[in-house]
Design a protein around this motif. Structure first.
Motif, PDB file in Angstrom:
ATOM      1  N   GLU A 115     -10.154 -17.509  -5.097  1.00  0.00           N
ATOM      2  CA  GLU A 115     -11.018 -17.951  -6.202  1.00  0.00           C
ATOM      3  C   GLU A 115     -12.470 -18.029  -5.749  1.00  0.00           C
ATOM      4  OE1 GLU A 115      -8.689 -21.510  -7.448  1.00  0.00           O
ATOM      5  OE2 GLU A 115      -9.957 -21.387  -9.214  1.00  0.00           O
ATOM      6  N   ILE A 116     -12.669 -18.533  -4.528  1.00  0.00           N
ATOM      7  CA  ILE A 116     -14.025 -18.663  -3.991  1.00  0.00           C
ATOM      8  C   ILE A 116     -14.656 -17.277  -3.847  1.00  0.00           C
ATOM      9  CG2 ILE A 116     -15.333 -19.286  -1.915  1.00  0.00           C
ATOM     10  CD1 ILE A 116     -13.504 -21.710  -1.642  1.00  0.00           C
ATOM     11  N   LYS A 117     -13.868 -16.341  -3.334  1.00  0.00           N
ATOM     12  CA  LYS A 117     -14.371 -14.980  -3.155  1.00  0.00           C
ATOM     13  C   LYS A 117     -14.776 -14.377  -4.510  1.00  0.00           C
ATOM     14  CE  LYS A 117     -12.829 -12.453   0.233  1.00  0.00           C
ATOM     15  NZ  LYS A 117     -11.869 -11.781   1.093  1.00  0.00           N
ATOM     16  N   ARG A 118     -13.933 -14.590  -5.521  1.00  0.00           N
ATOM     17  CA  ARG A 118     -14.242 -14.018  -6.843  1.00  0.00           C
ATOM     18  C   ARG A 118     -15.474 -14.675  -7.450  1.00  0.00           C
ATOM     19  NH1 ARG A 118      -8.335 -13.562  -7.345  1.00  0.00           N
ATOM     20  NH2 ARG A 118      -8.251 -15.700  -8.064  1.00  0.00           N
ATOM     21  N   ALA A 119     -15.593 -16.006  -7.283  1.00  0.00           N
ATOM     22  CA  ALA A 119     -16.761 -16.712  -7.828  1.00  0.00           C
ATOM     23  C   ALA A 119     -18.031 -16.198  -7.156  1.00  0.00           C
ATOM     24  CB  ALA A 119     -16.613 -18.214  -7.613  1.00  0.00           C
ATOM     25  N   PHE A 120     -17.931 -15.988  -5.834  1.00  0.00           N
ATOM     26  CA  PHE A 120     -19.098 -15.475  -5.100  1.00  0.00           C
ATOM     27  C   PHE A 120     -19.498 -14.099  -5.613  1.00  0.00           C
ATOM     28  CE2 PHE A 120     -20.426 -12.609  -1.633  1.00  0.00           C
ATOM     29  CZ  PHE A 120     -21.709 -13.103  -1.445  1.00  0.00           C
ATOM     30  N   ARG A 121     -18.518 -13.207  -5.757  1.00  0.00           N
ATOM     31  CA  ARG A 121     -18.818 -11.843  -6.202  1.00  0.00           C
ATOM     32  C   ARG A 121     -19.507 -11.852  -7.566  1.00  0.00           C
ATOM     33  NH1 ARG A 121     -13.494  -9.350  -4.925  1.00  0.00           N
ATOM     34  NH2 ARG A 121     -13.548  -8.873  -2.705  1.00  0.00           N
ATOM     35  N   ARG A 122     -18.972 -12.702  -8.471  1.00  0.00           N
ATOM     36  CA  ARG A 122     -19.515 -12.772  -9.820  1.00  0.00           C
ATOM     37  C   ARG A 122     -20.963 -13.270  -9.789  1.00  0.00           C
ATOM     38  NH1 ARG A 122     -19.199 -17.041 -12.770  1.00  0.00           N
ATOM     39  NH2 ARG A 122     -17.495 -17.902 -11.540  1.00  0.00           N
ATOM     40  N   LEU A 123     -21.205 -14.369  -9.050  1.00  0.00           N
ATOM     41  CA  LEU A 123     -22.546 -14.953  -9.004  1.00  0.00           C
ATOM     42  C   LEU A 123     -23.522 -14.040  -8.278  1.00  0.00           C
ATOM     43  CD1 LEU A 123     -21.650 -18.670  -8.245  1.00  0.00           C
ATOM     44  CD2 LEU A 123     -22.611 -17.775 -10.359  1.00  0.00           C
ATOM     45  N   ALA A 124     -23.047 -13.407  -7.200  1.00  0.00           N
ATOM     46  CA  ALA A 124     -23.933 -12.530  -6.430  1.00  0.00           C
ATOM     47  C   ALA A 124     -24.382 -11.350  -7.292  1.00  0.00           C
ATOM     48  CB  ALA A 124     -23.226 -12.042  -5.170  1.00  0.00           C
ATOM     49  N   ARG A 125     -23.446 -10.839  -8.100  1.00  0.00           N
ATOM     50  CA  ARG A 125     -23.801  -9.750  -9.015  1.00  0.00           C
ATOM     51  C   ARG A 125     -24.860 -10.218 -10.005  1.00  0.00           C
ATOM     52  NH1 ARG A 125     -18.519  -7.936  -9.569  1.00  0.00           N
ATOM     53  NH2 ARG A 125     -18.217  -9.325 -11.325  1.00  0.00           N
ATOM     54  N   GLN A 126     -24.593 -11.401 -10.572  1.00  0.00           N
ATOM     55  CA  GLN A 126     -25.451 -11.955 -11.620  1.00  0.00           C
ATOM     56  C   GLN A 126     -26.871 -12.226 -11.122  1.00  0.00           C
ATOM     57  OE1 GLN A 126     -23.431 -15.289 -13.289  1.00  0.00           O
ATOM     58  NE2 GLN A 126     -25.163 -15.898 -14.553  1.00  0.00           N
ATOM     59  N   HIS A 127     -26.970 -12.758  -9.900  1.00  0.00           N
ATOM     60  CA  HIS A 127     -28.282 -13.193  -9.411  1.00  0.00           C
ATOM     61  C   HIS A 127     -28.880 -12.241  -8.391  1.00  0.00           C
ATOM     62  CE1 HIS A 127     -27.955 -16.956 -11.569  1.00  0.00           C
ATOM     63  NE2 HIS A 127     -26.737 -17.111 -11.086  1.00  0.00           N
ATOM     64  N   ASP A 157     -31.908  -7.140  -7.268  1.00  0.00           N
ATOM     65  CA  ASP A 157     -32.052  -5.845  -7.959  1.00  0.00           C
ATOM     66  C   ASP A 157     -31.862  -5.979  -9.458  1.00  0.00           C
ATOM     67  OD1 ASP A 157     -32.419  -4.829  -5.523  1.00  0.00           O
ATOM     68  OD2 ASP A 157     -30.537  -3.692  -5.400  1.00  0.00           O
ATOM     69  N   ARG A 158     -31.083  -6.982  -9.841  1.00  0.00           N
ATOM     70  CA  ARG A 158     -30.822  -7.176 -11.274  1.00  0.00           C
ATOM     71  C   ARG A 158     -31.893  -8.041 -11.923  1.00  0.00           C
ATOM     72  NH1 ARG A 158     -24.978  -8.616 -13.738  1.00  0.00           N
ATOM     73  NH2 ARG A 158     -24.765  -6.680 -14.871  1.00  0.00           N
ATOM     74  N   ASN A 159     -32.633  -8.764 -11.078  1.00  0.00           N
ATOM     75  CA  ASN A 159     -33.661  -9.666 -11.597  1.00  0.00           C
ATOM     76  C   ASN A 159     -34.996  -9.389 -10.934  1.00  0.00           C
ATOM     77  OD1 ASN A 159     -31.790 -11.900 -13.011  1.00  0.00           O
ATOM     78  ND2 ASN A 159     -30.852 -11.285 -11.077  1.00  0.00           N
ATOM     79  N   PRO A 160     -35.522  -8.158 -11.115  1.00  0.00           N
ATOM     80  CA  PRO A 160     -36.761  -7.812 -10.403  1.00  0.00           C
ATOM     81  C   PRO A 160     -37.906  -8.734 -10.806  1.00  0.00           C
ATOM     82  CG  PRO A 160     -36.211  -6.135 -12.049  1.00  0.00           C
ATOM     83  CD  PRO A 160     -35.063  -7.101 -12.013  1.00  0.00           C
ATOM     84  N   GLY A 161     -38.704  -9.141  -9.818  1.00  0.00           N
ATOM     85  CA  GLY A 161     -39.885  -9.963 -10.080  1.00  0.00           C
ATOM     86  C   GLY A 161     -39.566 -11.398 -10.446  1.00  0.00           C
ATOM     87  N   ASP A 162     -38.335 -11.842 -10.165  1.00  0.00           N
ATOM     88  CA  ASP A 162     -37.978 -13.239 -10.460  1.00  0.00           C
ATOM     89  C   ASP A 162     -37.677 -13.964  -9.146  1.00  0.00           C
ATOM     90  OD1 ASP A 162     -36.959 -15.633 -11.253  1.00  0.00           O
ATOM     91  OD2 ASP A 162     -35.366 -14.814 -12.523  1.00  0.00           O
ATOM     92  N   PRO A 163     -38.675 -14.670  -8.600  1.00  0.00           N
ATOM     93  CA  PRO A 163     -38.467 -15.317  -7.298  1.00  0.00           C
ATOM     94  C   PRO A 163     -37.366 -16.395  -7.361  1.00  0.00           C
ATOM     95  CG  PRO A 163     -40.694 -15.783  -8.147  1.00  0.00           C
ATOM     96  CD  PRO A 163     -40.014 -14.940  -9.156  1.00  0.00           C
ATOM     97  N   ALA A 164     -37.191 -17.005  -8.538  1.00  0.00           N
ATOM     98  CA  ALA A 164     -36.151 -18.036  -8.666  1.00  0.00           C
ATOM     99  C   ALA A 164     -34.771 -17.429  -8.482  1.00  0.00           C
ATOM    100  CB  ALA A 164     -36.259 -18.718 -10.018  1.00  0.00           C
ATOM    101  N   ALA A 165     -34.603 -16.196  -9.003  1.00  0.00           N
ATOM    102  CA  ALA A 165     -33.310 -15.521  -8.851  1.00  0.00           C
ATOM    103  C   ALA A 165     -33.040 -15.231  -7.383  1.00  0.00           C
ATOM    104  CB  ALA A 165     -33.289 -14.229  -9.665  1.00  0.00           C
ATOM    105  N   GLU A 166     -34.107 -14.886  -6.663  1.00  0.00           N
ATOM    106  CA  GLU A 166     -33.949 -14.585  -5.247  1.00  0.00           C
ATOM    107  C   GLU A 166     -33.515 -15.842  -4.494  1.00  0.00           C
ATOM    108  OE1 GLU A 166     -37.121 -12.099  -3.809  1.00  0.00           O
ATOM    109  OE2 GLU A 166     -36.613 -12.622  -1.742  1.00  0.00           O
ATOM    110  N   GLU A 167     -34.123 -16.980  -4.854  1.00  0.00           N
ATOM    111  CA  GLU A 167     -33.745 -18.256  -4.234  1.00  0.00           C
ATOM    112  C   GLU A 167     -32.276 -18.581  -4.520  1.00  0.00           C
ATOM    113  OE1 GLU A 167     -35.135 -20.346  -1.999  1.00  0.00           O
ATOM    114  OE2 GLU A 167     -36.432 -18.570  -1.880  1.00  0.00           O
ATOM    115  N   ARG A 168     -31.886 -18.388  -5.786  1.00  0.00           N
ATOM    116  CA  ARG A 168     -30.492 -18.646  -6.166  1.00  0.00           C
ATOM    117  C   ARG A 168     -29.555 -17.748  -5.377  1.00  0.00           C
ATOM    118  NH1 ARG A 168     -32.473 -19.139 -11.433  1.00  0.00           N
ATOM    119  NH2 ARG A 168     -31.959 -16.979 -11.905  1.00  0.00           N
TER     120      ARG A 168
END
Ligand SMILES: [Zn+2]
Length: 298
Positions: A20-32, A35-46
């Motif tokens: 479950e932890i692995k799947r949650a990580f994959r989902r969040l890593a994709r989301q944040h 490359d998916r949030n160019p120019g958003d420093p907050a996304a990079e921090e997340r």
């Protein structure tokens, strides 16, 4: 680690299985992902804190180390923060560095850890190997140098030292997620007293698309957007592998829940949580239809 609770960062319960932890990580890593949030420093921090959380609990061994370090911290009242194991041990044996010396506890402290089992093993029961790291009484001095000020090349006068071993754990059949198994005497050994116990919390892998909320099983049900708005029928597989057809009400929202009695884990209820189905790449036809909807104010 940036000091935040990695379980919180990854949005999983402490009882979540490793999968479950692995799947949650994959989902969040994709989301944040940056490359998916160019120019958003907050996304990079997340993204960084997600990565760092996964570094500390992403592998079974790291997770055991993290959970045990947390227990030591709780036991000594020192809270989170980097502490040397020696410091922790010294405090543990003395019962707090600031207090005057008193009789040490005559029993090693219990170890509480999670053990991951597949749903089929949880159903049938059986034996499973478990890697255990615990404080053992020193082989050389047999704990006799503890609090004597004399030195021992193996334990440095602590009387105990950390050793790894593999123990075989018997999982009872039809075990519940969150069930605690107590293995007497398999906790940390004490240099002079009796050993503590090992308490293993059973974590049943809920399978892809499912997660635990306490002892309740929640399954994500992906529904086409049009079915949410207009209503419709969807099919899904239950944990036991049955296919069920269900009516979606018009005007449903992502996050809406439906409870299906007796289709969850071992005859318990199953909570379905609606989510919008990912359509992937839009065709030209879909784009035109959506543009028409936009022109209609939808
Ligand atoms: Zn020794």
């Amino acid at each position: 680690m940036d000091g935040r609770d990695p379980y919180q960062v990854l949005g999983v319960e402490r009882s979540a299985s490793d999968a479950e932890i692995k799947r949650a990580f994959r989902r969040l890593a994709r989301q944040h992902h940056p490359d998916r949030n160019p120019g958003d420093p907050a996304a990079e921090e997340r993204f960084k804190s997600i990565q760092s959380a996964y570094d500390s609990i992403g592998s079974p061994q790291k997770r055991r180390e993290h959970d045990q370090a947390e227990q030591f911290a709780r036991f000594t009242g020192s809270g989170p923060g980097p502490r040397g194991l020696d410091d922790l041990l010294r405090q543990m044996m003395r019962g707090g560095a600031q207090e005057p010396p008193r009789e040490p506890p005559k029993r090693g402290i219990d170890i509480e850890l999670g053990i991951d089992v597949s749903s089929s093993l949880a159903e049938s029961g059986g034996k499973i190997p478990f890697e255990l790291s615990r404080l053992r009484r020193c082989k050389r001095c047999d704990g006799n140098t503890f609090r004597t000020g004399s030195n021992c090349a193996v334990c440095n006068g602590r009387g105990v030292h950390r050793r790894e071993s593999t123990v075989t754990v018997t999982i009872p059949s039809k075990v519940a997620h969150g069930h605690r198994l107590r293995l007497r005497g398999l906790g940390n050994e004490h240099p002079m007293g009796t050993p503590g116990d090992l308490i293993l919390m059973v974590r049943v892998d809920p399978g892809e698309g499912r997660r635990w909320e306490s002892e309740r099983l929640v399954q994500t049900l992906h529904v086409p957007y049009t079915a949410m708005l207009l209503g419709g029928n969807v099919e899904f597989n239950t944990p036991s592998g049955r296919t069920i057809r269900m009516q979606i009400d018009a005007g449903s929202q992502p996050g809406d829940r439906r409870r299906i009695p007796s289709e969850g884990w071992q005859g318990g209820p199953l909570d379905l949580e609606l989510a919008i189905e990912d359509v992937g790449e839009l065709t030209q036809e879909m784009i035109e239809a959506l543009e028409n909807l936009r022109n209609l104010g939808l």
